[in-house]
Design a protein around this motif. Sequence first.
Motif, PDB file in Angstrom:
ATOM      1  N   ASP A 238     -34.554 -17.520 -44.619  1.00  0.00           N
ATOM      2  CA  ASP A 238     -34.484 -17.424 -46.084  1.00  0.00           C
ATOM      3  C   ASP A 238     -35.850 -17.340 -46.730  1.00  0.00           C
TER       4      ASP A 238
ATOM      5  N   LEU B 200     -33.569 -22.507 -53.352  1.00  0.00           N
ATOM      6  CA  LEU B 200     -32.644 -21.768 -52.478  1.00  0.00           C
ATOM      7  C   LEU B 200     -31.359 -22.563 -52.260  1.00  0.00           C
ATOM      8  N   LEU B 201     -31.494 -23.897 -52.070  1.00  0.00           N
ATOM      9  CA  LEU B 201     -30.294 -24.737 -51.895  1.00  0.00           C
ATOM     10  C   LEU B 201     -29.418 -24.668 -53.144  1.00  0.00           C
TER      11      LEU B 201
ATOM     12  N   ARG C 227     -27.156 -21.815 -53.367  1.00  0.00           N
ATOM     13  CA  ARG C 227     -26.004 -21.844 -52.439  1.00  0.00           C
ATOM     14  C   ARG C 227     -24.820 -22.600 -53.028  1.00  0.00           C
ATOM     15  N   ARG C 228     -25.134 -23.482 -53.995  1.00  0.00           N
ATOM     16  CA  ARG C 228     -24.073 -24.378 -54.471  1.00  0.00           C
ATOM     17  C   ARG C 228     -23.163 -23.701 -55.470  1.00  0.00           C
TER      18      ARG C 228
ATOM     19  N   ASP D 178     -29.408 -29.284 -42.507  1.00  0.00           N
ATOM     20  CA  ASP D 178     -29.299 -28.625 -43.816  1.00  0.00           C
ATOM     21  C   ASP D 178     -30.504 -27.732 -44.096  1.00  0.00           C
TER      22      ASP D 178
ATOM     23  N   THR E  89     -25.723 -21.510 -40.528  1.00  0.00           N
ATOM     24  CA  THR E  89     -24.607 -21.329 -41.448  1.00  0.00           C
ATOM     25  C   THR E  89     -25.177 -20.740 -42.728  1.00  0.00           C
ATOM     26  N   ALA E  90     -24.290 -20.272 -43.589  1.00  0.00           N
ATOM     27  CA  ALA E  90     -24.741 -19.680 -44.854  1.00  0.00           C
ATOM     28  C   ALA E  90     -25.360 -20.750 -45.755  1.00  0.00           C
ATOM     29  N   ALA E  91     -24.916 -22.015 -45.582  1.00  0.00           N
ATOM     30  CA  ALA E  91     -25.396 -23.075 -46.477  1.00  0.00           C
ATOM     31  C   ALA E  91     -26.800 -23.558 -46.109  1.00  0.00           C
ATOM     32  N   GLN E  92     -27.202 -23.294 -44.868  1.00  0.00           N
ATOM     33  CA  GLN E  92     -28.492 -23.815 -44.412  1.00  0.00           C
ATOM     34  C   GLN E  92     -29.668 -23.046 -45.041  1.00  0.00           C
ATOM     35  N   VAL E  93     -30.776 -23.758 -45.225  1.00  0.00           N
ATOM     36  CA  VAL E  93     -32.005 -23.051 -45.614  1.00  0.00           C
ATOM     37  C   VAL E  93     -32.961 -23.094 -44.425  1.00  0.00           C
TER      38      VAL E  93
END
Length: 390
Positions: free
Chosen positions: A334, A385-386, A389-390, A257, A304-308
Amino acid sequence: MARIVLGITGGIAAYKACEVIRLLVGAGHEVIPVPTRGAERFVAAETFAALARSPVAHAGTAGLYPHLQRADLLVIAPLTAHTMARLAHGLADDILTETALAHDGPILAAPAMNTRMWNHPATQANVALLRERGVEIVGPASGELAEGEVGMGRMAEPAEIASRIEDLLRAAGSLDGLDVVVTAGGTREPIDSIRFVGNRSSGRMGLALAAEARRRGARVTLLAANVTAAVPPGVTVIETPTAADLEREALQRSGADVILMAAAVGDYRAAAPVDGKRAKDDDVWQIALTPTPDIARQLGMRRTAAQVLVAFGAEHGAAGLERKRGMLVGKNVDLVVYNDVGRDDIGFDVPDNEVTLVTADGDTLVPRAPKAAIAVAVLDEVERLLEGRR
Ligand SMILES: Cc1cc2nc3c(=O)[nH]c(=O)nc-3n(C[C@H](O)[C@H](O)[C@H](O)COP(=O)(O)O)c2cc1C
């Protein structure tokens, strides 16, 4: 509300622990006081028990053990030089030090002692070691001390301790269930069987990040390149002494993640390392160095786009910062944590750092501070940043 174990040790400031208990109970927390025998020379256990509305933990109160072991937070205020040394060495000769060894959650400590004790190299080494292991230290402050002198060593005020406790409780659990990979240290690229090309990275920044991510509830894997300092409890360690080891292990975990690349990975390695040890002779030894693969770029391609994805960059001056800003797009990361290695008071192999956090939204300077505090700022930014993404 949280369950807080409050260790109280034998200094004049033990009376201030009463106010800490009062504030915590007032905020609705369960407080279990654990005074040392030293502390009870200053304040009677009955006072702590009455304020906490809980029995204090003594050698005879075995019934409290399960509660001690399931605390959300261990606070030690005041922390004497003596107990600091016991913690640094992992002693377990009373309930407080046993509890500290068995506790794998966050720890906050408020040292209090006279200025000479605080400045002593033994105390300074112990406090640095505890910080490295992820113990949060609040204070001491400068001011009038019990003996009438003025100097560094006064315990932080109870209100400040209570407010740091609330911060810690808020942060604890904020990365629950997430997989965080941290790379730390400096790789060594062999030029024969005993010699290498390396760098001065100590791994302290990466260790501080691992400790902070763990404190926030993440499952943390540390890819450790020649890290000699103590690894925080609860962190899985994989030894990655060379760039090739680090590349292999990092790519295997590219789906994490959050990935924090704090290791100084060798940019070059010997094109043809000598088999065995090259014997000394009078000839010039010319070593051809070839670039190592760019791990950040590879992770950036797989992400992935969700990863930081966070890269650390050490360079000289403002031009270095500009080059590192290019990594956001160039390597698809990021956040770039930039530090200026042109200065010798921060960065490589010293306890403090000063960094600029570079994201697509702009730059934020985190002024010079111990690496544990820098880790807090970096992970706050990661959480921001996380959140986005949510
Ligand atoms: C009057 C008095 C005041 C003291 N104040 C402190 C103090 O503020 N900080 C400290 O580190 N030690 C202080 N000490 C020394 C500790 O009490 C001593 O090191 C003791 O062994 C600490 O044990 P503990 O850490 O298990 O409580 C003081 C001792 C006395 C007699």
